[in-house]
Design a protein around this motif. Structure first.
Motif, mmCIF file in Angstrom:
data_model
loop_
_atom_site.group_PDB
_atom_site.id
_atom_site.type_symbol
_atom_site.label_atom_id
_atom_site.label_comp_id
_atom_site.label_asym_id
_atom_site.label_seq_id
_atom_site.Cartn_x
_atom_site.Cartn_y
_atom_site.Cartn_z
ATOM 1 N N CYS A 31 -42.768 -57.938 5.580
ATOM 2 C CA CYS A 31 -43.501 -57.106 5.934
ATOM 3 C C CYS A 31 -44.158 -55.887 6.364
ATOM 4 C CB CYS A 31 -44.738 -57.639 6.584
ATOM 5 S SG CYS A 31 -43.525 -57.957 8.463
ATOM 6 N N SER A 32 -41.998 -55.505 6.384
ATOM 7 C CA SER A 32 -42.231 -53.555 7.074
ATOM 8 C C SER A 32 -42.631 -53.527 8.978
ATOM 9 C CB SER A 32 -42.864 -53.076 5.680
ATOM 10 O OG SER A 32 -43.233 -52.772 4.963
ATOM 11 N N THR A 33 -42.896 -54.086 9.090
ATOM 12 C CA THR A 33 -42.744 -54.468 10.843
ATOM 13 C C THR A 33 -41.500 -53.822 11.080
ATOM 14 O OG1 THR A 33 -43.281 -55.306 12.753
ATOM 15 C CG2 THR A 33 -42.634 -56.387 11.291
ATOM 16 N N ILE A 62 -39.185 -62.099 12.755
ATOM 17 C CA ILE A 62 -38.787 -63.241 12.692
ATOM 18 C C ILE A 62 -39.843 -64.419 12.282
ATOM 19 C CG2 ILE A 62 -40.019 -63.235 14.996
ATOM 20 C CD1 ILE A 62 -37.125 -64.973 14.641
ATOM 21 N N PHE A 63 -40.818 -63.759 11.978
ATOM 22 C CA PHE A 63 -42.581 -64.765 11.564
ATOM 23 C C PHE A 63 -41.473 -64.671 10.091
ATOM 24 C CE2 PHE A 63 -43.695 -62.215 15.020
ATOM 25 C CZ PHE A 63 -44.518 -63.625 15.444
ATOM 26 N N CYS A 64 -40.901 -63.517 9.298
ATOM 27 C CA CYS A 64 -40.518 -63.701 7.862
ATOM 28 C C CYS A 64 -39.864 -64.851 7.876
ATOM 29 C CB CYS A 64 -41.131 -62.313 7.518
ATOM 30 S SG CYS A 64 -42.577 -61.328 7.005
ATOM 31 N N HIS A 65 -38.414 -64.195 8.658
ATOM 32 C CA HIS A 65 -37.574 -65.085 8.426
ATOM 33 C C HIS A 65 -37.950 -66.522 8.474
ATOM 34 C CE1 HIS A 65 -33.103 -64.602 9.962
ATOM 35 N NE2 HIS A 65 -32.516 -65.771 9.555
ATOM 36 N N VAL A 66 -38.733 -66.643 9.276
ATOM 37 C CA VAL A 66 -39.360 -68.584 9.153
ATOM 38 C C VAL A 66 -39.716 -68.840 8.028
ATOM 39 C CG1 VAL A 66 -40.179 -70.355 11.075
ATOM 40 C CG2 VAL A 66 -39.274 -68.096 12.336
ATOM 41 N N LYS A 67 -40.521 -67.981 8.070
ATOM 42 C CA LYS A 67 -41.607 -68.636 7.195
ATOM 43 C C LYS A 67 -40.535 -68.876 5.374
ATOM 44 C CE LYS A 67 -43.763 -66.070 4.517
ATOM 45 N NZ LYS A 67 -45.153 -64.126 3.754
ATOM 46 N N TYR A 76 -38.887 -64.920 -1.798
ATOM 47 C CA TYR A 76 -37.044 -64.188 -0.911
ATOM 48 C C TYR A 76 -36.984 -64.305 -2.212
ATOM 49 C CZ TYR A 76 -33.766 -64.106 2.562
ATOM 50 O OH TYR A 76 -32.891 -63.290 4.186
ATOM 51 N N LYS A 77 -35.947 -65.216 -3.181
ATOM 52 C CA LYS A 77 -34.962 -64.723 -4.326
ATOM 53 C C LYS A 77 -36.084 -63.688 -5.046
ATOM 54 C CE LYS A 77 -32.760 -66.965 -8.685
ATOM 55 N NZ LYS A 77 -33.073 -68.582 -9.192
ATOM 56 N N ASP A 78 -36.567 -63.503 -5.422
ATOM 57 C CA ASP A 78 -37.070 -63.101 -5.986
ATOM 58 C C ASP A 78 -37.183 -61.027 -5.537
ATOM 59 O OD1 ASP A 78 -38.200 -64.088 -8.472
ATOM 60 O OD2 ASP A 78 -40.651 -63.442 -6.975
ATOM 61 N N LEU A 79 -36.790 -61.221 -3.763
ATOM 62 C CA LEU A 79 -36.319 -59.810 -3.210
ATOM 63 C C LEU A 79 -35.580 -59.053 -3.496
ATOM 64 C CD1 LEU A 79 -37.849 -58.443 0.061
ATOM 65 C CD2 LEU A 79 -35.201 -59.158 -0.355
ATOM 66 N N MET A 80 -33.738 -60.954 -3.340
ATOM 67 C CA MET A 80 -32.387 -60.418 -3.580
ATOM 68 C C MET A 80 -32.500 -59.975 -4.332
ATOM 69 S SD MET A 80 -31.485 -60.157 -0.690
ATOM 70 C CE MET A 80 -29.888 -60.949 -0.329
ATOM 71 N N VAL A 81 -33.072 -60.337 -6.305
ATOM 72 C CA VAL A 81 -32.936 -60.458 -6.724
ATOM 73 C C VAL A 81 -32.984 -58.367 -7.237
ATOM 74 C CG1 VAL A 81 -32.669 -61.131 -10.002
ATOM 75 C CG2 VAL A 81 -32.724 -62.794 -8.048
ATOM 76 N N ASN A 82 -34.082 -58.396 -7.015
ATOM 77 C CA ASN A 82 -34.518 -56.923 -7.052
ATOM 78 C C ASN A 82 -33.586 -55.438 -6.581
ATOM 79 O OD1 ASN A 82 -37.368 -57.227 -8.931
ATOM 80 N ND2 ASN A 82 -38.085 -57.669 -7.436
ATOM 81 N N ARG A 83 -32.741 -56.035 -5.238
ATOM 82 C CA ARG A 83 -32.210 -55.830 -4.397
ATOM 83 C C ARG A 83 -31.306 -55.291 -5.196
ATOM 84 N NH1 ARG A 83 -29.812 -57.150 -0.617
ATOM 85 N NH2 ARG A 83 -28.997 -55.342 1.229
ATOM 86 N N LEU A 84 -30.715 -56.164 -5.858
ATOM 87 C CA LEU A 84 -29.401 -56.321 -5.878
ATOM 88 C C LEU A 84 -28.619 -56.339 -7.096
ATOM 89 C CD1 LEU A 84 -28.240 -59.640 -3.934
ATOM 90 C CD2 LEU A 84 -27.862 -57.382 -2.349
ATOM 91 N N GLY A 85 -29.807 -56.527 -8.230
ATOM 92 C CA GLY A 85 -29.404 -57.037 -9.693
ATOM 93 C C GLY A 85 -29.304 -58.207 -9.694
#
Length: 124
Positions: A31-33, A62-67, A76-85
């Motif tokens: 969320c960029s906070t 903390i809010f995104c972490h809990v979610k 979360y998986k999409d973010l990790m795949v985009n970040r890492l390849g």
């Protein structure tokens, strides 16, 4: 002669590694906070091969972490795949499933990694 340093506990390694992750990330990767940042492990911390692996952790508020903690198969998986390849993500998934590193070895690797970061000016 090099003085032998006192071994770190897992609590010390976790705290120092989490601090490094938050300093590296500076904002929530969802969320960029910049508020209430935490260290989030994609593959669970019980896998000592990946517990202190920089590619396995991101800064989340903390809010995104809990979610996201409850559902690592979607955003979360999409973010990790985009970040890492996809290749690196797949490699880490294989490491997760064959993990054999012992706790003490993981803590020592964390210490060596963070000591190296301090020496090259990666964190202060």
């Amino acid at each position: 002669m090099r003085e032998k340093m006192k071994p770190w506990s897992m609590a010390v390694a976790d705290r120092r590694f989490a601090r490094w992750v938050v300093k590296r990330g500076t904002i929530c990767q969802n969320c960029s906070t910049r508020q209430n940042l935490t260290c989030s492990h994609y593959f669970m911390r019980g896998c000592f091969d990946l517990r202190y692996e920089p590619d396995n952790v991101i800064a989340l508020c903390i809010f995104c972490h809990v979610k996201w903690e409850g559902d690592k198969s979607a955003d979360y998986k999409d973010l990790m795949v985009n970040r890492l390849g996809q290749d690196r993500y797949d490699e880490m998934e294989r490491i997760f499933h064959r993990s054999r590193t012992k706790r003490k070895e993981a803590i020592e690797r964390c210490r060596e990694f963070l000591d190296g970061q301090y020496k090259i000016g990666g964190i202060s």
